[in-house]
Design a protein around this motif. Sequence first.
Motif, mmCIF file in Angstrom:
data_model
loop_
_atom_site.group_PDB
_atom_site.id
_atom_site.type_symbol
_atom_site.label_atom_id
_atom_site.label_comp_id
_atom_site.label_asym_id
_atom_site.label_seq_id
_atom_site.Cartn_x
_atom_site.Cartn_y
_atom_site.Cartn_z
ATOM 1 N N VAL A 214 0.845 -1.203 0.000
ATOM 2 C CA VAL A 214 0.000 0.000 0.000
ATOM 3 C C VAL A 214 0.878 1.250 0.000
ATOM 4 N N LYS A 215 1.909 1.264 0.831
ATOM 5 C CA LYS A 215 2.826 2.411 0.867
ATOM 6 C C LYS A 215 3.438 2.653 -0.509
ATOM 7 N N SER A 216 3.850 1.576 -1.157
ATOM 8 C CA SER A 216 4.457 1.691 -2.475
ATOM 9 C C SER A 216 3.465 2.259 -3.485
ATOM 10 N N ARG A 217 2.231 1.780 -3.440
ATOM 11 C CA ARG A 217 1.214 2.271 -4.372
ATOM 12 C C ARG A 217 0.896 3.736 -4.126
ATOM 13 N N VAL A 218 0.797 4.121 -2.881
ATOM 14 C CA VAL A 218 0.522 5.530 -2.561
ATOM 15 C C VAL A 218 1.690 6.395 -3.013
ATOM 16 N N GLU A 219 2.893 5.915 -2.783
ATOM 17 C CA GLU A 219 4.076 6.682 -3.204
ATOM 18 C C GLU A 219 4.124 6.815 -4.723
ATOM 19 N N ASN A 220 3.788 5.749 -5.444
ATOM 20 C CA ASN A 220 3.734 5.822 -6.910
ATOM 21 C C ASN A 220 2.673 6.815 -7.364
ATOM 22 N N PHE A 221 1.517 6.778 -6.709
ATOM 23 C CA PHE A 221 0.449 7.731 -7.025
ATOM 24 C C PHE A 221 0.936 9.158 -6.795
ATOM 25 N N LYS A 222 1.612 9.365 -5.685
ATOM 26 C CA LYS A 222 2.134 10.697 -5.362
ATOM 27 C C LYS A 222 3.118 11.172 -6.431
ATOM 28 N N GLU A 223 4.002 10.293 -6.859
ATOM 29 C CA GLU A 223 4.977 10.653 -7.887
ATOM 30 C C GLU A 223 4.286 11.026 -9.198
ATOM 31 N N VAL A 224 3.277 10.234 -9.592
ATOM 32 C CA VAL A 224 2.538 10.522 -10.816
ATOM 33 C C VAL A 224 1.827 11.868 -10.701
ATOM 34 N N MET A 225 1.214 12.121 -9.559
ATOM 35 C CA MET A 225 0.503 13.385 -9.350
ATOM 36 C C MET A 225 1.475 14.572 -9.417
ATOM 37 N N MET A 226 2.625 14.447 -8.792
ATOM 38 C CA MET A 226 3.578 15.553 -8.791
ATOM 39 C C MET A 226 4.124 15.796 -10.199
ATOM 40 N N LEU A 227 4.355 14.727 -10.953
ATOM 41 C CA LEU A 227 4.782 14.878 -12.341
ATOM 42 C C LEU A 227 3.700 15.592 -13.148
ATOM 43 N N THR A 228 2.466 15.198 -12.946
ATOM 44 C CA THR A 228 1.348 15.828 -13.650
ATOM 45 C C THR A 228 1.238 17.307 -13.284
ATOM 46 N N PHE A 229 1.395 17.612 -12.015
ATOM 47 C CA PHE A 229 1.340 19.019 -11.596
ATOM 48 C C PHE A 229 2.493 19.831 -12.179
ATOM 49 N N ARG A 230 3.669 19.224 -12.290
ATOM 50 C CA ARG A 230 4.790 19.947 -12.921
ATOM 51 C C ARG A 230 4.437 20.278 -14.368
ATOM 52 N N GLN A 231 3.834 19.311 -15.055
ATOM 53 C CA GLN A 231 3.434 19.556 -16.444
ATOM 54 C C GLN A 231 2.364 20.647 -16.515
ATOM 55 N N LEU A 232 1.424 20.609 -15.596
ATOM 56 C CA LEU A 232 0.380 21.642 -15.576
ATOM 57 C C LEU A 232 0.969 23.024 -15.263
ATOM 58 N N ARG A 233 1.956 23.074 -14.364
ATOM 59 C CA ARG A 233 2.598 24.370 -14.063
ATOM 60 C C ARG A 233 3.303 24.929 -15.293
ATOM 61 N N GLU A 234 3.906 24.042 -16.083
ATOM 62 C CA GLU A 234 4.540 24.497 -17.320
ATOM 63 C C GLU A 234 3.500 25.106 -18.256
ATOM 64 N N ILE A 235 2.339 24.484 -18.332
ATOM 65 C CA ILE A 235 1.250 25.033 -19.150
ATOM 66 C C ILE A 235 0.802 26.378 -18.582
ATOM 67 N N ASP A 236 0.674 26.447 -17.256
ATOM 68 C CA ASP A 236 0.308 27.714 -16.603
ATOM 69 C C ASP A 236 1.311 28.819 -16.946
ATOM 70 N N GLU A 237 2.588 28.470 -16.859
ATOM 71 C CA GLU A 237 3.629 29.457 -17.155
ATOM 72 C C GLU A 237 3.538 29.934 -18.601
ATOM 73 N N ASP A 238 3.237 29.013 -19.501
ATOM 74 C CA ASP A 238 3.079 29.379 -20.907
ATOM 75 C C ASP A 238 1.889 30.328 -21.078
ATOM 76 N N ILE A 239 0.793 29.999 -20.407
ATOM 77 C CA ILE A 239 -0.387 30.879 -20.479
ATOM 78 C C ILE A 239 -0.062 32.250 -19.909
ATOM 79 N N ASN A 240 0.634 32.284 -18.801
ATOM 80 C CA ASN A 240 0.986 33.561 -18.175
ATOM 81 C C ASN A 240 1.934 34.379 -19.060
ATOM 82 N N ARG A 241 2.874 33.713 -19.729
ATOM 83 C CA ARG A 241 3.779 34.438 -20.634
ATOM 84 C C ARG A 241 3.002 35.058 -21.787
ATOM 85 N N ARG A 242 2.051 34.311 -22.296
ATOM 86 C CA ARG A 242 1.266 34.806 -23.426
ATOM 87 C C ARG A 242 0.331 35.952 -23.025
ATOM 88 N N SER A 243 -0.182 35.882 -21.799
ATOM 89 C CA SER A 243 -1.122 36.937 -21.386
ATOM 90 C C SER A 243 -0.383 38.191 -20.915
#
Length: 118
Positions: A34-63
């Motif tokens: 269970v710990k391993s699965r939660v940790e994997n989920f956390k890693e996937v979520m943080m990777l996804t958020f990093r990608q979303l922040r990059e999109i946010d930064e792109d939107i902010n640069r354009r605006s």
Amino acid sequence: MVRDKNADKRFEFNQKISDKEKEKDELYLEEQRVKSRVENFKEVMMLTFRQLREIDEDINRRSQIKGAYDETTQKQTYISNMIVQQQEGLQREYRKASIKLEDEREKLQKERDNLAWD
């Protein structure tokens, strides 16, 4: 030769003690999975958020407006806190279950040890 009258009872207690030890081992393995699965989920979520922040930064640069779009950081903080709370809760529950099994095992050992040797 005189047979120990409590030998069968002692054998039953040994079996029950062994079963409790196996349960505790299985609980530990489940906790690790269970710990391993939660940790994997956390890693996937943080990777996804990093990608979303990059999109946010792109939107902010354009605006050209500083912080025009910054929901992702707030969501990441919320999800991170929620994951930590869930991890702590899981750890607490597994600890309780482990202590309960250990108490049951010790009780069985005491009962076995109190049997008279005839």
